[in-house]
Design a protein around this motif. Sequence first.
Motif: not given
Length: 369
Positions: A19-24, A45-49, A211-213
């Motif tokens: 998750s932190s990588l997606i944020g980065l 699941e995070l691939l799409k982000y 993104l989180i919100e």
Amino acid sequence: MKQRILINIHYLEIGGAESSLIGLLHSLNPAEYSIDLMINDKRGELLKYVPDWVNILDIPQDYSMIERPITEVIKKGYIRIVLARLWAKYKFRKYAKKNNPKDGSAIFSYVAKYVTPLLPDLKQSGEYDLAISYLTPHNIVLDKIKSGKKICWIHTDYSAIDVNKDLELPVWNGYDKIVSISDNVTHNFTVVFPELKEKIVKVEPVLSKSLIERRADEFLPQDMKREGDEILILTIGRFSYAKNLESIPFICKFLREKGLNVKWFIIGYGGSDQYIRDAITENGIDDRVVILGKKENPYPYIKACDWYVQPSRYEGNSITVKEAQILGKPVIITNYPTAISQINNEEKGFIGPSDIEEFAEFVSNLLNR
């Protein structure tokens, strides 16, 4: 000219580091950087982000065999990798028999040592300005990627795991810089590796608030509805010793006996949850602790809860705690070694005792305020 950067990670399943990588990635400017994302096993699941402008590399399937079940690796015909992994397991067992480590973390370095030499070279991708290894073990970026500079990340509290220092030190030492996610992580890492102190720089986990919100508003969780005056508590984590999820049924029972109408939800993943279900049955609260399983989008659940509680034995710098704070939820955590890096003087939450009975009393007092 854009900086050409490669980032390597195992996969993009739900997890704090992932998750932190997606944020980065969402924080980087595509006008300044050209990013190649190398995912050893392209799943999760995070691939799409991953932002559209980030290039996900196509790499040989050999890399996906590093952590796949041995039976699957055999069926696909990667016999040399099977043998290397079995040899790594044998070498780790010899190490464990001699050193009696408190956990099995050291095995990953053995797997990396014996499997990495068998993987195809990726230097044909050209030379990067910077190559980043985002998760341990860091052998792949060190040995398989050509780059002017190389950095790697520490996401783990090294006071809580055992590693083979002789095996790991040459790998860490091969990098120009080592990124630590908190001061406490740095301290505990340098206790093990004092010779690496000068290489370390601190970079707090980067999360995309917008993104989180946005994801928190995608739906209303129908499996986490409030009934009457219930207090909804949420915990998120892997089914693992570190997260201490099996303590939740005891804490929940304690709170109920104190007259608090709590219902506790667990979003968990990564292995069997039977040990938690056994604890639920033993404490007789089958209708009060609900295991929701793995959730592709946990943010609506965080938004729906009243309290976010993390009873972990240890953390590096808990991403779920930060995500709960971003969504404005009061947070309660145990006093694991790196806790003070996340909550200070009751700012954005509370740190309770590590002893589980004392922690239950601490939570009860907060909820009864």
